[in-house]
Design a protein around this motif. Structure first.
Motif, PDB file in Angstrom:
ATOM      1  N   ASP A 107     -15.522 -15.587 -30.083  1.00 35.10           N
ATOM      2  CA  ASP A 107     -16.048 -14.260 -30.868  1.00 35.10           C
ATOM      3  C   ASP A 107     -15.340 -14.718 -32.434  1.00 35.10           C
ATOM      4  O   ASP A 107     -16.130 -14.411 -33.659  1.00 35.10           O
ATOM      5  CB  ASP A 107     -14.930 -13.319 -30.873  1.00 35.10           C
ATOM      6  N   ALA A 108     -14.771 -15.003 -32.462  1.00 29.67           N
ATOM      7  CA  ALA A 108     -14.096 -15.943 -33.744  1.00 29.67           C
ATOM      8  C   ALA A 108     -15.913 -17.538 -33.742  1.00 29.67           C
ATOM      9  O   ALA A 108     -15.863 -17.091 -36.386  1.00 29.67           O
ATOM     10  CB  ALA A 108     -12.826 -17.228 -34.172  1.00 29.67           C
ATOM     11  N   ALA A 109     -15.999 -17.391 -33.524  1.00 27.81           N
ATOM     12  CA  ALA A 109     -17.273 -18.675 -33.994  1.00 27.81           C
ATOM     13  C   ALA A 109     -18.124 -18.233 -33.874  1.00 27.81           C
ATOM     14  O   ALA A 109     -19.215 -18.713 -35.565  1.00 27.81           O
ATOM     15  CB  ALA A 109     -17.217 -19.771 -32.655  1.00 27.81           C
ATOM     16  N   ASN A 110     -18.089 -16.844 -33.393  1.00 27.60           N
ATOM     17  CA  ASN A 110     -19.823 -16.508 -33.812  1.00 27.60           C
ATOM     18  C   ASN A 110     -19.782 -15.337 -34.968  1.00 27.60           C
ATOM     19  O   ASN A 110     -20.390 -15.857 -35.438  1.00 27.60           O
ATOM     20  CB  ASN A 110     -20.255 -15.188 -32.563  1.00 27.60           C
ATOM     21  N   GLY A 111     -18.920 -15.249 -35.829  1.00 24.58           N
ATOM     22  CA  GLY A 111     -18.143 -14.594 -36.560  1.00 24.58           C
ATOM     23  C   GLY A 111     -18.140 -15.316 -37.525  1.00 24.58           C
ATOM     24  O   GLY A 111     -18.471 -15.307 -39.350  1.00 24.58           O
ATOM     25  N   ALA A 112     -17.445 -17.056 -37.128  1.00 23.74           N
ATOM     26  CA  ALA A 112     -18.071 -17.745 -38.575  1.00 23.74           C
ATOM     27  C   ALA A 112     -19.456 -18.036 -38.946  1.00 23.74           C
ATOM     28  O   ALA A 112     -20.830 -18.753 -39.817  1.00 23.74           O
ATOM     29  CB  ALA A 112     -16.561 -19.167 -37.758  1.00 23.74           C
ATOM     30  N   PHE A 113     -20.328 -18.327 -37.881  1.00 21.88           N
ATOM     31  CA  PHE A 113     -21.271 -18.561 -38.171  1.00 21.88           C
ATOM     32  C   PHE A 113     -22.771 -17.488 -38.532  1.00 21.88           C
ATOM     33  O   PHE A 113     -23.103 -17.960 -39.259  1.00 21.88           O
ATOM     34  CB  PHE A 113     -22.508 -19.004 -36.522  1.00 21.88           C
ATOM     35  N   THR A 114     -22.118 -16.191 -38.619  1.00 18.92           N
ATOM     36  CA  THR A 114     -22.715 -15.688 -39.415  1.00 18.92           C
ATOM     37  C   THR A 114     -22.776 -15.533 -41.082  1.00 18.92           C
ATOM     38  O   THR A 114     -23.480 -15.514 -41.661  1.00 18.92           O
ATOM     39  CB  THR A 114     -22.086 -14.173 -38.739  1.00 18.92           C
ATOM     40  N   ARG A 115     -21.249 -15.859 -40.910  1.00 18.97           N
ATOM     41  CA  ARG A 115     -20.859 -15.917 -42.812  1.00 18.97           C
ATOM     42  C   ARG A 115     -22.149 -16.864 -43.191  1.00 18.97           C
ATOM     43  O   ARG A 115     -22.192 -17.168 -44.653  1.00 18.97           O
ATOM     44  CB  ARG A 115     -18.872 -14.958 -42.527  1.00 18.97           C
ATOM     45  N   LEU A 116     -21.480 -18.463 -42.799  1.00 23.65           N
ATOM     46  CA  LEU A 116     -22.021 -19.505 -43.283  1.00 23.65           C
ATOM     47  C   LEU A 116     -23.690 -19.190 -43.190  1.00 23.65           C
ATOM     48  O   LEU A 116     -24.094 -19.798 -43.982  1.00 23.65           O
ATOM     49  CB  LEU A 116     -22.255 -20.525 -42.146  1.00 23.65           C
ATOM     50  N   GLY A 117     -24.491 -18.740 -41.877  1.00 28.77           N
ATOM     51  CA  GLY A 117     -25.296 -18.228 -42.311  1.00 28.77           C
ATOM     52  C   GLY A 117     -26.159 -17.214 -43.495  1.00 28.77           C
ATOM     53  O   GLY A 117     -27.167 -17.477 -44.488  1.00 28.77           O
ATOM     54  N   GLU A 118     -25.123 -16.470 -43.925  1.00 26.85           N
ATOM     55  CA  GLU A 118     -24.908 -15.641 -44.871  1.00 26.85           C
ATOM     56  C   GLU A 118     -25.326 -16.494 -46.783  1.00 26.85           C
ATOM     57  O   GLU A 118     -25.691 -15.982 -47.321  1.00 26.85           O
ATOM     58  CB  GLU A 118     -24.088 -14.130 -45.526  1.00 26.85           C
ATOM     59  N   MET A 119     -24.196 -17.975 -46.323  1.00 23.53           N
ATOM     60  CA  MET A 119     -24.447 -18.206 -47.701  1.00 23.53           C
ATOM     61  C   MET A 119     -25.033 -19.406 -47.324  1.00 23.53           C
ATOM     62  O   MET A 119     -25.143 -20.095 -48.463  1.00 23.53           O
ATOM     63  CB  MET A 119     -22.785 -19.258 -47.643  1.00 23.53           C
ATOM     64  N   ALA A 120     -26.195 -19.625 -46.627  1.00 33.19           N
ATOM     65  CA  ALA A 120     -27.068 -20.324 -46.566  1.00 33.19           C
ATOM     66  C   ALA A 120     -26.491 -21.517 -46.799  1.00 33.19           C
ATOM     67  O   ALA A 120     -26.318 -22.693 -47.776  1.00 33.19           O
ATOM     68  CB  ALA A 120     -28.126 -20.198 -47.297  1.00 33.19           C
TER      69      ALA A 120
END
Length: 337
Positions: A107-120
């Protein structure tokens, strides 16, 4: 109202050149006459022009940013790898965006991936924590070249890892070659790939040589856990003559427990560690240990990630380890050389 920021078209108008020429100067392209380039640079300074990095990234379809997901900076390997990743990325003209995990979980990893996706970001490097729990619930960003610093886990994801088994084998065989009847072991956390690999190889080597396999003692990478594990070994009855600790910090804790028991290193107990931290050569006596080149790991990770960004296929890379022989291990009952 906030004053409008100068655009590249404003710069071109002020310098008396075309927007295409101003763009070539802004991007550092060589095909511009020196006198024209100087005129454009003066206009940029006068108008306080600043390039819009986000807009340029969108136009070229790349952000020149490496995203890195990690769990903790307390690990020697994570800290050294991150340093090298950042330096190599910068040398290649890329920024580095760090995304720490709140916990070593899917869950923590998926959240990190989402935030990185937003940062491009353009590529992703994951420093695999313990235990990472990679399974079908992990959702890596679609289409993002990804390199895992850890064992191979998923199709389409590159991986780079040290040969932990080979390093452990060399450590244990070194102690057996010195004449020790068997080797005790302080292992790292259950579920950590590196700890599991080193522990499995320790036991395999002893069995191959027909030696007793002592009860493994659990640690958690910390000096305190190495100290507690070594005390349990010493209190179990028969005095050990050789100990293989799965990292140097636990070896340091073992040093203290051995000394508190009135024993000497290596005359009474030989100790071998793993990692070759900066302080290993300063231990008393200097620690025999297995070296892992964390800088090489970081360099290889960036090189592989950027190669995948250019269309390369994901690879599985295994890096060698090497035993560094110092003065913490000797023949049973012998003084240090």
């Amino acid at each position: 109202m906030q004053e409008r920021r100068a655009s590249l078209r404003d710069v071109a108008r002020s310098a008396g050149v075309s927007p295409q020429t101003a763009s070539r100067v802004a991007n550092g392209e060589p095909n511009v006459a020196p006198v024209v380039r100087e005129r454009v640079l003066v206009a940029m300074k006068e108008l306080q022009y600043r390039p819009n990095a986000a807009a340029r990234a969108i136009r070229r379809g790349a952000f020149r940013t490496v995203g890195v997901v990690y769990h903790s900076l307390h690990s020697v390997g994570t800290h050294r790898s991150l340093e090298e990743i950042s330096e190599c990325a910068a040398a290649a003209g890329y920024a580095t965006t760090l995304m720490p995990l709140s916990a070593p979980s899917v869950d923590a990893a998926n959240g990190a991936f989402t935030r990185l996706g937003e940062m491009a970001v353009d590529v992703l490097i994951i420093i695999q924590p313990q235990p990472f729990g990679i399974d079908d619930g992990l959702h890596l960003p679609i289409g993002l070249p990804t390199v895992m610093l850890g064992p191979p886990t998923m199709d389409g994801v590159a991986s780079i890892e040290f040969d932990h088994g080979a390093g452990a084998r060399e450590a244990v065989e070194h102690l057996l070659d010195l004449g020790h009847a068997t080797v005790h072991h302080i292992r790292g956390p259950v579920g950590a790939y590196s700890a599991d690999s080193r522990s499995a190889q320790w036991a395999a080597v002893l069995r191959e040589h027909g030696r007793p396999v002592p009860e493994v003692q659990q640690g958690d990478w910390s000096p305190a856990s190495g100290y507690d594990a070594m005390r349990r070994i010493l209190e179990a009855g028969e005095q050990p003559t050789a100990v293989f600790a799965a990292n140097d910090q636990m070896a340091l804790g073992a040093y203290r427990a051995i000394r508190e028991a009135g024993l000497r290193i290596p005359e009474d107990v030989s100790v071998v560690g793993y990692d070759d931290i900066d302080e290993a050569a300063m231990f008393d006596p200097p620690l025999t240990t297995v070296i892992q080149d964390w800088a090489l790991l970081g360099r290889e990770a960036v090189a592989l990630a950027l190669e995948m960004e250019r269309g390369g296929r994901p690879e599985t890379v295994t890096l060698d380890t090497r035993l560094v022989v110092r003065q913490s291990a000797a023949r049973p009952g012998a003084a240090a050389a």
